[in-house]
Design a protein around this motif. Structure first.
Motif: not given
Length: 592
Positions: A75-85
Motif C-alpha cells: 500500500t505504501r508503494q501504491f500511494y507513493s506511486n500514485n502521488l508521484k504520477q
C-alpha cells in the motif's frame, strides 16, 4: 448515518446527473481523468472488500492479509506511486473542477502515507469495528457479500480460508503491540472477548455463518446443495470457529493482563503525534486538539443557554437536569400508539418543509425517497439511519426508523432534526447528488469524508427554523439535544486523548450536559476511546459550513443566493474541508 470508513469508502450506485455549471470551470483533462480511473480500478483490486461493498462482484473471493507487513509495504508503494504520477500534471493549467479533484487526491495520498508510520496495525481491531466484526456481517448472508449463485457460495469459502491467516497475523501484531506498549484500554478489551466468544459454537448449524446454507436458493441442484452444506459445515468447524476461539482466548489470557488502564491514545508511543494525525484525518483540517477543545466548551455553554430558554418558555421551574428528567417522563410527550402514527409524523415533517426547500435548493436528487419502519429482526438494536438508493432506481433512498414500541417514542427525541439530518435535505440530498454526478471521477464520486458528509447533515439540522420547523418548543429541545451531543463530543474526545480525562470523567461530563442514560453515555465514550478523533468530524464540519455561509453572506451582500450556495457546496461531492473552502472561495469570486 453509520458507516465503516478509513478515509475513503466507496458508495455503490450510479445514476445520471447533468451539470449545468460553467464549462470553462468544469472542463476535464482526459489524461487526468484516465489516471483517476486507473487508480480507482487498482484500488478495488488492492481492497476487494470495498469492491464488494460497492456491489462490484469481481473480487468477492479475495481477502488480503491487510495487516501484514508485506501488504502494508504494498500500500505504501501504491500511494507513493500514485502521488508521484499525480504531480506529473501541472495543477496551474487545470480547470477549476480538475483542481478540486487534484487537491482531494493529493491530500488523500499524503494522509494515507503519513498514517503508515504509526503502526496502527498493532491494534488491528477493537469492539467498535474491524475485520472480526465485519466478517460476521458479510458471512451471515444478510450483508454486502452476495449469496445468489453457486459461484457466490464458493467465493465466500475462499475468503474463509484467508480469514484464518488474518487471525494469526492479528495475534502476532497484538503481541508486537504488547512489546511496544501500543495496546488498547482494558475497558475495551473486556467488551471484545464476548464478541469473539459469541461466534464460537459446537454445532455448525447454530453458527451465524450457517445463514447462507439455511437460505440456499431453491434452484440449486441437489448435488450443489449437498456439497455446499458439507463444505460450509467444515469451514465453520475447521476455520471460522477455531479462529474466533483463538482470538478470544488470546485476548482474555494474554492481552487483557497487558492492556492499559488509561483511556487516551496519548499514553501509547507516539500517542500525542498519532492523535494530532487522527484529528487531521477525521476533521480534514489543521485545527489543534486544544482549539477543538475550546470550541467544544463554548458550544456546550451556548447550547445550554438555548436549552434554558426552552425550559423557561414551557414554564418549567426546576433545574436543567430536572428538565431532562421531566421530558423523559412526561406522558404528554409520548402521543403515539402505533408504528404507522410515528411514520406519519415523519411524513408530515417532509410535507411541511417541501415548499421551503424550493427556495434553498435548485438542484435536487432524481433518486426516489421513502420512509420505512426498520425491519423487525434488527430494530431492537438499530438506530435511525439512511440507506442510499441504487444505480438503476430500483431501490430508493430509504430513511429507516426503528419503532420497537410506538408508545415509548418520545417527541423530544428530536424527530424534526433527525429527519433533516438522516433524510431531507441531509444525507439523501448529499449522497444522491454525489452519486448521480457522472462528471466526477469515480474515486471522488464514491468517496466519503465524515467532516463533509456528517458536517452537512448536522448543518441541515440548523436549517429547521428556516424550513418552517422547530415551532414546537419540545421539538426544538430535541434538536438542541442532538446538537449538544455533537458539541460534548469535542470536549470528551480531546479530553480523553490529549488532556488526561478519565473514562469516568468523560461519562459524567456527557451525562451532566445532555439527557442520556449511564449505559448510553458509557457506550458513546468507549466508542471515542476505540476510534480517537472520529467523533470530532460532525461538529467541526457543520461549524465550517456555517462559517462559510456567513462569510459569503457578508462578502456578496445582495448577490448572495442561498440556493446557489447549497448547489455549489453539493455539486462536487465529499471532500476535505480545506479543499472545500478553496473551491467555495473561487465560487464566491465568480459570483462577484
Amino acid at each position: 448515518m453509520h458507516r465503516l470508513i478509513l478515509a475513503i469508502t466507496f458508495f455503490a450506485s450510479l445514476m445520471t446527473y447533468t451539470s449545468c455549471t460553467n464549462t470553462k470551470t468544469d472542463e476535464r483533462n482526459p489524461d487526468l481523468a484516465k489516471f483517476f480511473d486507473t487508480y480507482f480500478e487498482e484500488r478495488l483490486k488492492l481492497f476487494p472488500l470495498e469492491a464488494t461493498t460497492q456491489g462490484d462482484d469481481r473480487y468477492n473471493d479475495q481477502l488480503p492479509n491487510d495487516i501484514s507487513q508485506a501488504f502494508i509495504e504494498k500500500t505504501r508503494q501504491f500511494y507513493s506511486n500514485n502521488l508521484k504520477q499525480l504531480r506529473s500534471f501541472d495543477r496551474q493549467n487545470l480547470s477549476d473542477a480538475d483542481k478540486v479533484s487534484y487537491d482531494i487526491f493529493e491530500r488523500e495520498m499524503e494522509v494515507q502515507l503519513e498514517g503508515l508510520k504509526f503502526h496502527q496495525e498493532y491494534i488491528p481491531f477493537q469492539q467498535f469495528w474491524g475485520l472480526p466484526l465485519t466478517f460476521g456481517q458479510l458471512g451471515s448472508g444478510a450483508g454486502a457479500q452476495p449469496f445468489k449463485t453457486v459461484t457466490d457460495y464458493e467465493n465466500w469459502l475462499k475468503r474463509v480460508s484467508a480469514f484464518k491467516t488474518w487471525g494469526d497475523t492479528a495475534i502476532a501484531n497484538l503481541r508486537k503491540g504488547i512489546e511496544t506498549n501500543m495496546v488498547l484500554p482494558a475497558s475495551l478489551v473486556v467488551k471484545m472477548i464476548p464478541q469473539m466468544n459469541d461466534l464460537v459454537v459446537a454445532d455448525p448449524t447454530k453458527s451465524l455463518f450457517y445463514g447462507p446454507i439455511s437460505n440456499l436458493p431453491a434452484d440449486f441442484s441437489r448435488e450443489d446443495k449437498s456439497r455446499l452444506t458439507a463444505a460450509y459445515k467444515k469451514a465453520i468447524q475447521e476455520d471460522i470457529v477455531p479462529t474466533y476461539r483463538k482470538l478470544g482466548d488470546f485476548l482474555k489470557k494474554e492481552y487483557l493482563p497487558k492492556a492499559r488502564a488509561s483511556a487516551g491514545i496519548d499514553m501509547v508511543p507516539q500517542g500525542a503525534n498519532l492523535y494530532t494525525y487522527l484529528v487531521k484525518t477525521w476533521t480534514t483540517t489543521d485545527k489543534t486538539p486544544e482549539e477543538i477543545y475550546q470550541t467544544g466548551q463554548k458550544e456546550v455553554s451556548r447550547i445550554r443557554s438555548e436549552m434554558e430558554k426552552v425550559k423557561q418558555q414551557v414554564g418549567f421551574t426546576g433545574t436543567l437536569d430536572e428538565f431532562f428528567t421531566h421530558i423523559k417522563n412526561d406522558p404528554k410527550l409520548y402521543p403515539y400508539k402505533k408504528p404507522e402514527e410515528v411514520l406519519d409524523a415523519f411524513r408530515a415533517i417532509q410535507a411541511k418543509i417541501e415548499p421551503n426547500l424550493k427556495s434553498m435548493f435548485t438542484k435536487t436528487p432524481k433518486t426516489p425517497f421513502e420512509i420505512r419502519q426498520t425491519e423487525k429482526f434488527r430494530e431492537a438494536s438499530a438506530s435511525a439511519e439512511y440507506n442510499q438508493g441504487s444505480a438503476d432506481g430500483s431501490r430508493p433512498g430509504i430513511f429507516y426508523v426503528p419503532i420497537p414500541d410506538a408508545s415509548k417514542f418520545n417527541i423530544t427525541s428530536g424527530m424534526e432534526s433527525l429527519f433533516l439530518h438522516e433524510a431531507i435535505p441531509g444525507h439523501h440530498y448529499q449522497i444522491s447528488l454525489q452519486q448521480e454526478n457522472t462528471a466526477l471521477p469515480k474515486f471522488q464520486r464514491f468517496s466519503w469524508y465524515g467532516a463533509y458528509g456528517e458536517g452537512w447533515a448536522l448543518y441541515c439540522e440548523s436549517l429547521g427554523k428556516e424550513l418552517g420547523l422547530y415551532t414546537d418548543p419540545y421539538q426544538y429541545m430535541g434538536a438542541l439535544g442532538d446538537e449538544m451531543h455533537r458539541a460534548v463530543r469535542l470536549v470528551v474526545d480531546v479530553g480523553l486523548h490529549a488532556k488526561k480525562m478519565t473514562r469516568e470523567q468523560a461519562i459524567k461530563y456527557m451525562m451532566d450536559n445532555e439527557p442520556i442514560s449511564e449505559d448510553g453515555a458509557t457506550a458513546e465514550i468507549e466508542r471515542y476511546m476505540a476510534i480517537p478523533g472520529q467523533a470530532l468530524s460532525y461538529k467541526i464540519g457543520a461549524l465550517k459550513i456555517r462559517e462559510l455561509r456567513s462569510k459569503y453572506e457578508q462578502q456578496l451582500g445582495d448577490k448572495f443566493n442561498l440556493a446557489a450556495f447549497h448547489d455549489e457546496f453539493l455539486k462536487d461531492g465529499c471532500m476535505p474541508l480545506d479543499v472545500l473552502e478553496r473551491k467555495m472561495d473561487a465560487w464566491a469570486e465568480r459570483v462577484k
